[in-house]
Design a protein around this motif. Structure first.
Motif, PDB file in Angstrom:
ATOM      1  N   VAL A 187     -13.745  -1.285 -12.916  1.00  0.00           N
ATOM      2  CA  VAL A 187     -13.241  -1.072 -11.556  1.00  0.00           C
ATOM      3  C   VAL A 187     -13.859  -2.060 -10.557  1.00  0.00           C
ATOM      4  O   VAL A 187     -13.275  -2.376  -9.523  1.00  0.00           O
ATOM      5  N   ASN A 188     -15.037  -2.589 -10.885  1.00  0.00           N
ATOM      6  CA  ASN A 188     -15.679  -3.555  -9.975  1.00  0.00           C
ATOM      7  C   ASN A 188     -15.008  -4.926 -10.010  1.00  0.00           C
ATOM      8  O   ASN A 188     -15.106  -5.701  -9.069  1.00  0.00           O
ATOM      9  N   GLU A 189     -14.378  -5.218 -11.128  1.00  0.00           N
ATOM     10  CA  GLU A 189     -13.881  -6.569 -11.383  1.00  0.00           C
ATOM     11  C   GLU A 189     -12.897  -7.070 -10.300  1.00  0.00           C
ATOM     12  O   GLU A 189     -13.071  -8.178  -9.797  1.00  0.00           O
ATOM     13  N   PRO A 190     -11.867  -6.266  -9.908  1.00  0.00           N
ATOM     14  CA  PRO A 190     -10.934  -6.757  -8.891  1.00  0.00           C
ATOM     15  C   PRO A 190     -11.604  -7.082  -7.556  1.00  0.00           C
ATOM     16  O   PRO A 190     -11.078  -7.892  -6.781  1.00  0.00           O
ATOM     17  N   LEU A 191     -12.756  -6.494  -7.289  1.00  0.00           N
ATOM     18  CA  LEU A 191     -13.437  -6.789  -6.020  1.00  0.00           C
ATOM     19  C   LEU A 191     -13.944  -8.224  -5.970  1.00  0.00           C
ATOM     20  O   LEU A 191     -14.394  -8.702  -4.931  1.00  0.00           O
ATOM     21  N   ARG A 192     -13.843  -8.926  -7.115  1.00  0.00           N
ATOM     22  CA  ARG A 192     -14.226 -10.336  -7.106  1.00  0.00           C
ATOM     23  C   ARG A 192     -13.101 -11.209  -6.543  1.00  0.00           C
ATOM     24  O   ARG A 192     -13.295 -12.402  -6.311  1.00  0.00           O
TER      25      ARG A 192
END
Ligand code: 5GP
Ligand code: MN
Length: 378
Positions: A300-305
Motif C-alpha cells: 500500500v505504500n508503493e503508490p505514494l512514491r
C-alpha cells in the motif's frame, strides 16, 4: 561490589589534559540528554505496574489480529523483560497467523495462536492474574479472542499507541504520539532502570524490529529525536540493525515479488485529480500467486512514491471467508487516513496509516474506495 578504579591520565600532553578528557564525555552526555524525555510514567503508574508484575503469577501478553512487527516485537521484548527482571514466565497469545518475514524473530515459536489452540488459550485467559494488551486500543481488534478476553477476571493493562483507547483496565498507558508500542516498552523498561540488564537477542532485537516496522524503516512517524537516542541505546547492545532490516524488508519469495509487480502494473487505479489511488487484490489472484500471509504487506505504500500522490488505498479479499475485504490506507500531509478509514471502511488507526474491513464483495469495496477518493479535495 566492584572496586572503582581511580581515574588515570596516561597521556600528559597539553592537548589531552585531565580536563579535556573528562569534559568531553560529560559534554556529549549533555547533548545526548538535552531536552530528551524518555520517561513517560508517573510515580503512581510505575508502582502499580511494578506491583502487578511482582504479584501476578499467571501473566498473559496479547496483541492484535494479523500481528505486525510492532505487535510481535513489543510482546516478545516485554515478555523477556518480565522473565529477566521479575523471574517469571509470561505467555504471549495472538489471534492468528503472522507474516513469514517475522518468523526469524527470537522466541516467535513460543507464541500461542488462538485460531490453533482456542481451548487452551481460553483456559489461560480465564486463569490469568494479569493480561497485558499491547498495540491495540479496543478489544474488537483481537476479533475472535475478544469474548474470551472480555470475560476474563484478570487485571488488564493496556500499553498502546493508537488514538482513543477504549478498554476497561486497571492501567492504561496510551501514547498516540509514539512511533510504536515497542518504543513504549523501551521507555518503560528504561524508566524503571532495568534496561542495562536486558539482553540483546531477546530484548533489543525485537524492540528495534517493532520501531523499524511501524515507521517504515524510519521514513514516517519518526521525527522525534528521542527515537534516535533509543536506537543508540539499542545499538550499544550490539544489535545488527542492517540485518534486521534485511530480514524484514528483503525477504520476499519470488511469488510475492511477482504478485507485487502484477498489482502495480495491472491493478493500480490512479486518480490524479484527487491525488489518490487504490488497488484491489482478489482471492483468485492470491491463489494464482501462491499468496501467503505477509506477501502484500507494505504494498500500500508503493503508490505514494508517485509524484503528487497523497493517499493510497489497498483492498484485499479475505483468502478464506466470503464477502470480507481488508483495507489498508496510507497518506501524507493533510490527508487523514484515520478519518477515511472510519467514514468509509469501519475502521480507524493513525493520521497517516489506518485500516478497516468491509463485509461485501471486492467489486462493491472498489465502489466504496472510489467514493472515499472522490471525497478528497481536488
Ligand atoms: P495496516 O494497514 O498496517 O493493517 O494498518 C495500519 C494501521 O491501521 C494499524 O496500525 C492499525 O492501528 C490501524 N487499523 C487497521 N485496521 C483497523 C481497524 O479495523 N480498526 C481500527 N480502529 N484500526 C485499524
Ligand atoms: Mn503499532
Amino acid at each position: 561490589q566492584s572496586e572503582t578504579k581511580p581515574f588515570q591520565v596516561t597521556n600528559k600532553s597539553q592537548f589531552f589534559s585531565f580536563n579535556h578528557f573528562f569534559a568531553l564525555p560529560l559534554h556529549l552526555l549533555n547533548v545526548l540528554t538535552m531536552n530528551l524525555t524518555i520517561d513517560i510514567l508517573n510515580n503512581e503508574q510505575i508502582s502499580l505496574l511494578d506491583n502487578i508484575l511482582k504479584e501476578s503469577k499467571n501473566i498473559i501478553i496479547c496483541a492484535h489480529k494479523s500481528p505486525d512487527g510492532d505487535a510481535l516485537g513489543s510482546c516478545i521484548g516485554f515478555a523477556n523483560f518480565i522473565e529477566k527482571t521479575y523471574n517469571k514466565t509470561a505467555n504471549i497469545v495472538v489471534p492468528d497467523a503472522f507474516p513469514d518475514f517475522l518468523k526469524w524473530l527470537p522466541d516467535n515459536e513460543k507464541i500461542l495462536r488462538y485460531d490453533k489452540r482456542q481451548e487452551y488459550v481460553d483456559k489461560l485467559l480465564q486463569s490469568a492474574d494479569a493480561i497485558f494488551c499491547l498495540d491495540f486500543n479496543e478489544s474488537s481488534r483481537i476479533e475472535e479472542m475478544q469474548q474470551s478476553l472480555d470475560a476474563s477476571p484478570a487485571k488488564k493493562i493496556m500499553i498502546d499507541h493508537h488514538l482513543n483507547p477504549s478498554m476497561e483496565t486497571v492501567l492504561t498507558i496510551s501514547h498516540p504520539e509514539m512511533s510504536s508500542t515497542s518504543e513504549l516498552i523501551f521507555r518503560i523498561v528504561w524508566q524503571m532502570g532495568f534496561f542495562e540488564q536486558q539482553d540483546s537477542h531477546h530484548f533489543a532485537i525485537p524492540i528495534y524490529c517493532g520501531m523499524m516496522t511501524d515507521t517504515g524503516g524510519f521514513t514516517y512517524n519518526s521525527n522525534n529525536p528521542e527515537i534516535y537516542f533509543i536506537i543508540c541505546q539499542l545499538l550499544t547492545k550490539h544489535i545488527d540493525k542492517d540485518k534486521i532490516y534485511r530480514n524484514v524488508f528483503n525477504n520476499y519469495s519470488s511469488w510475492a515479488i511477482r504478485l507485487r509487480g502484477y498489482i502495480l502494473c495491472q491493478k493500480l487505479n490512479v486518480f490524479e485529480d484527487r491525488h489518490a489511488s487504490y488497488f484491489a487484490i482478489t482471492k483468485e489472484e492470491m491463489k494464482d500467486y501462491h499468496f501467503i500471509k505477509g506477501d502484500a504487506e507494505g504494498l500500500v505504500n508503493e503508490p505514494l512514491r508517485i509524484k503528487g500522490l497523497k493517499m493510497s488505498i489497498s483492498l484485499r479479499e479475505d483468502d478464506r471467508k466470503e464477502n470480507k475485504v481488508w483495507i489498508s490506507i496510507r497518506s501524507i500531509d493533510e490527508v487523514r487516513s484515520d478519518l477515511i478509514a472510519s467514514e468509509f471502511f469501519n475502521g480507524g488507526g493513525h493520521e497517516h496509516a489506518a485500516g478497516g474491513k468491509l463485509d461485501c464483495s471486492i467489486s462493491e469495496a472498489e465502489e466504496i474506495a472510489k467514493l472515499a477518493i472522490s471525497s478528497l479535495n481536488q
